[in-house]
Design a protein around this motif. Structure first.
Motif, PDB file in Angstrom:
ATOM      1  N   TRP A 193      -2.598  12.366  -2.201  1.00 57.53           N
ATOM      2  CA  TRP A 193      -4.073  12.138  -1.938  1.00 57.53           C
ATOM      3  C   TRP A 193      -4.829  13.314  -1.606  1.00 57.53           C
ATOM      4  CZ3 TRP A 193      -2.240   8.744  -4.789  1.00 57.53           C
ATOM      5  CH2 TRP A 193      -1.778   7.633  -4.295  1.00 57.53           C
ATOM      6  N   ASP A 235      -3.937  16.490  -2.326  1.00 61.11           N
ATOM      7  CA  ASP A 235      -4.083  17.291  -3.632  1.00 61.11           C
ATOM      8  C   ASP A 235      -5.163  16.607  -4.283  1.00 61.11           C
ATOM      9  OD1 ASP A 235      -2.077  19.084  -3.029  1.00 61.11           O
ATOM     10  OD2 ASP A 235      -0.498  18.045  -3.938  1.00 61.11           O
ATOM     11  N   VAL A 236      -5.286  15.429  -4.449  1.00 56.33           N
ATOM     12  CA  VAL A 236      -6.376  14.753  -5.249  1.00 56.33           C
ATOM     13  C   VAL A 236      -7.744  15.071  -4.829  1.00 56.33           C
ATOM     14  CG1 VAL A 236      -7.142  12.590  -6.471  1.00 56.33           C
ATOM     15  CG2 VAL A 236      -4.778  12.803  -6.422  1.00 56.33           C
ATOM     16  N   ARG A 264      -8.628  17.472  -3.036  1.00 53.74           N
ATOM     17  CA  ARG A 264      -8.926  18.927  -3.189  1.00 53.74           C
ATOM     18  C   ARG A 264      -9.299  19.026  -4.879  1.00 53.74           C
ATOM     19  NH1 ARG A 264      -3.987  20.915  -2.965  1.00 53.74           N
ATOM     20  NH2 ARG A 264      -3.862  21.631  -5.066  1.00 53.74           N
ATOM     21  N   LEU A 265      -8.572  18.508  -5.661  1.00 55.42           N
ATOM     22  CA  LEU A 265      -8.753  19.013  -6.959  1.00 55.42           C
ATOM     23  C   LEU A 265      -9.823  18.155  -7.507  1.00 55.42           C
ATOM     24  CD1 LEU A 265      -4.886  18.693  -7.866  1.00 55.42           C
ATOM     25  CD2 LEU A 265      -6.404  20.970  -7.867  1.00 55.42           C
ATOM     26  N   ASP A 266      -9.951  17.012  -7.394  1.00 63.28           N
ATOM     27  CA  ASP A 266     -11.223  16.144  -8.021  1.00 63.28           C
ATOM     28  C   ASP A 266     -11.675  15.272  -6.969  1.00 63.28           C
ATOM     29  OD1 ASP A 266     -12.738  14.605  -9.839  1.00 63.28           O
ATOM     30  OD2 ASP A 266     -11.424  15.022 -11.316  1.00 63.28           O
ATOM     31  N   ALA A 280     -11.139  11.091  -7.081  1.00 67.22           N
ATOM     32  CA  ALA A 280     -10.377  10.357  -5.952  1.00 67.22           C
ATOM     33  C   ALA A 280     -11.156   9.236  -5.398  1.00 67.22           C
ATOM     34  CB  ALA A 280     -10.452  11.340  -4.881  1.00 67.22           C
ATOM     35  N   TRP A 322      -9.613  11.484   4.331  1.00 65.62           N
ATOM     36  CA  TRP A 322      -8.615  12.456   4.290  1.00 65.62           C
ATOM     37  C   TRP A 322      -8.780  13.695   4.548  1.00 65.62           C
ATOM     38  CZ3 TRP A 322      -4.244   9.967   3.475  1.00 65.62           C
ATOM     39  CH2 TRP A 322      -4.385   8.576   3.215  1.00 65.62           C
TER      40      TRP A 322
END
Lengths: 388, 262
Positions: free
Chosen positions: A259, A261-262, A264-266, A270, A280
């Motif tokens: 979570w 990573d998600v 951070r990435l999008d 998320a 988070w």
């Protein structure tokens, strides 16, 4: 370079032995050697071996062996650490450096959770470490609290200060969030400098650690050997680093890591799938700041004296550069990176004056050759968990 | 204004979204019935994707009301809406390319998983059991596509081709067992043959899951004709026509919106 982890054939184990032995020998040599020419030679040989190992698959083979034999890796690392401590047992300066490297590495593990996982840029890591250090100093003046609690309080106060800062950070994105932390890092210094209650620019003195009745200023007598009192600190920081490594590693290999990573990435994806972004980010910020505060308290107690100059914005930058140099998001990378960034300027005395230039040149050189850092982050594969 | 009937899953009433002076959606009333596939069509900029974004909480409504399964979700945040049984795909792929296919699909099941720190870091056996369950479900869903995708579960998403990425996105939207799935241009970025293939697959999934309600936004009229039970045509944020695709396609108002006045 990337390990061919799709092939299920087990790799040989010997690269792991060689790698750990080499790391231990190189580390000991870098700490022990005082002669500048000899040191230069040792550095050149280490760099050449690392370069060749990376170029000809040695690093990849080691990674495969390490991931296939996690307990062997842990055992070897423990043995190697004990061997290094044994060789350096009466080198006070070397041991102090080693403990400092471990403290930086652990703070950078916290930064890895914040920046590498949740994408929360934090340019105030040194300020959070300082918060922990000053907490330890103030609590030490009051007395009465056992040191184990004092250290934990260092982490908790850093978390508390961080929870105040997180509000403006959450309202901003990307570079602006980074600017907010930067402002805090600078403010922290100015505030301490101007405040006599916290000792002003002269700083504060504080006593060494006394854990569960064991005074860290005592030398260790064991099997007829005398180990310098600084071995206490190396063992403590080593254990804390190992615990942080294990914790961050398990975190990465869990839903929480996914979570992060998600987020951070999008952020859009998320939140559409039910992740509350703020929660988070606060969690990552909290975990990272706790590590920074805790290790800041250990640092303060170890050096016995802290001043605002120990926790400047420049130190925060050094910590961020360790994370980037090591390979952002890869927890193993912070170890060699912290070693390079903290130890080398101390050892290479002739460049002391040019410390910052040295960083710049070295970081640029390494990142030019390895754009993803010394140890690039690998794609998380939860197949061992999912097929056990 | 009709009252809620059991038959209606999603209901929008007077739904308006304004960006400054521009009405992206203008007093839109749309009903989506349980178990139907509703096609949302219209020229570029007519508000189709905006409609999906506002019901999934990415944008907030300026006025009007949305209810899902009888619950008012107009003011709900995006991260809460999924818990009412809504999930979606995006027009431009929103997979996390540096993560594995498994990680991406697990996100779709996020609200059924234990997110506690203790569970994740300390109770590793319980965590592994969850991971196994998700891996099994993901393999089963990927298996519907009749490809080698189940074997690529732990490959990074970036290693997949466009069509496989779209399939993974659809799996991510389905693994949480939603009541309503929003598909935003499932054919975007794919060739004609690939589009045909994806259509068959969507129909296959619908059959195997049964009773799934879908809103699909699409420019590819062949796809719309084959999969939808009913269509709503938007233009300038307003509903200009509603009905079976064949009737809608023949409607002069719709033809004018698409082709301009003759």
């Amino acid at each position: 370079m990337t390990p061919t982890s799709r092939t299920l054939a087990r790799g040989p184990v010997w690269p792991l032995f060689v790698a750990v032995a080499f790391a231990a020998v190189a580390l000991t040599a870098l700490v022990l050697i005082e002669n500048q020419k000899l040191l230069g030679a040792a550095l050149a040989i280490t760099a050449a071996v690392c370069f060749c190992a990376a170029r000809f698959g040695g690093v990849a083979a080691t990674e495969v062996a390490a991931s296939e034999n996690p307990w062997l890796l842990r055992g070897l690392l423990t043995l190697a650490s004990l061997a290094v401590i044994f060789v350096l047992r009466d080198d006070n300066f070397g041991l102090l450096m080693l403990a400092t490297v471990l403290i930086y590495a652990t703070i950078c593990l916290g930064l890895t959770v914040q920046m590498g996982y949740a994408g929360l840029t934090n340019f105030a890591a040194a300020a959070f470490a300082g918060t922990g250090g000053y907490t330890a100093a103030m609590l030490g003046q009051q007395g009465g609290l056992p040191d184990a609690l004092v250290l934990v309080c260092g982490g908790l106060v850093a978390v508390f200060i961080g929870s105040l800062l997180i509000l403006p950070v959450l309202r901003t994105r990307g570079h602006y969030g980074a600017l907010t932390t930067m402002a805090f890092g600078v403010m922290f210094n100015v505030f301490l400098d101007a405040n006599d209650f916290f000792g002003g620019p002269q700083g504060l003195k504080l006593p060494g650690i006394n854990l569960f009745g064991w005074d860290f200023t005592n030398d260790i007598h064991i099997f007829g050997l005398v180990l310098s009192s600084y071995v206490n600190y190396v063992i403590l920081t080593g254990i804390l680093t190992a615990l942080a490594m294990i914790f961050v590693g398990l975190l990465d290999r869990s839903w929480v890591g996914v979570w992060f990573d998600v987020v951070r990435l999008d952020e859009t994806a998320a939140s559409v799938f039910g992740l509350k972004i703020a929660y988070w980010k606060v969690l990552a910020f909290t975990l990272g700041n706790f590590l920074a505060g805790l290790m800041g308290a250990v640092y303060a107690k170890m050096t016995g004296f802290i001043a605002p100059a120990n926790f400047t914005f420049g130190d925060s930058l050094v910590m961020v550069s360790i994370v980037i140099l090591g390979g952002i998001g890869n927890r193993w990378g912070v170890l060699p990176a912290a070693l390079i960034v903290v130890l080398l300027p101390e050892k290479l005395q002739f460049i002391q004056e040019y410390r910052l230039i040295f960083y710049a040149v070295l970081v640029i050189a390494i990142l030019t050759m390895r754009p993803d850092g010394l140890v690039a982050r690998r794609v998380r594969k939860l197949h061992t968990e999912a097929s056990a | 204004m009709t009252s809620l009937s059991n038959d209606v899953l999603l209901e929008s009433r007077g739904l308006t979204v304004r960006f400054g002076g521009l009405f992206a959606l203008n007093e839109l009333n749309i009903d989506v019935r349980n178990g139907e596939v509703l096609g949302l069509i219209g020229p570029n900029g007519s508000g189709k994707t905006t409609f999906l974004n506002v019901i999934s909480g990415v944008y907030s409504a300026s006025a009007g009301k949305i209810s899902l399964g009888g619950i008012d979700i107009t003011r709900e945040k995006a991260h809460n809406i999924s818990s009412y049984g809504l999930s979606r795909t995006f027009q431009r792929s929103r997979l996390c390319l540096s993560l594995s296919v498994f990680d991406n699909i697990a996100l779709g099941a996020q609200r059924t998983l234990n997110n506690g720190l203790w569970h994740n870091v300390v109770q590793r056996k319980a965590f592994a059991a969850e991971a196994r369950k998700i891996a099994e479900e993901a393999r089963e869903l990927l298996g519907v596509f009749n490809t080698a995708l189940p074997d690529k579960l732990f490959d990074p998403a970036i290693s997949l081709g466009m069509i496989d990425r779209r399939r993974v996105e659809i799996c991510r939207a389905l693994i949480g067992k939603p009541k309503l799935v929003l598909l935003d241009e499932p054919s975007a970025g794919m060739t004609h043959d690939e589009t045909d293939q994806v259509v068959d697959e969507i129909l296959g999934i619908r059959k195997s899951l049964g009773g799934l309600t879908i809103i699909i936004v699409e420019h590819e009229m062949g796809l719309i004709e084959r999969v939808t039970d009913r269509c709503v045509v938007l233009n300038y944020g307003k509903k200009i026509c509603e009905g079976k695709f064949r009737d809608v396609a023949a409607d002069p108002v719709v033809r004018e919106a698409y082709l301009g006045q003759a």
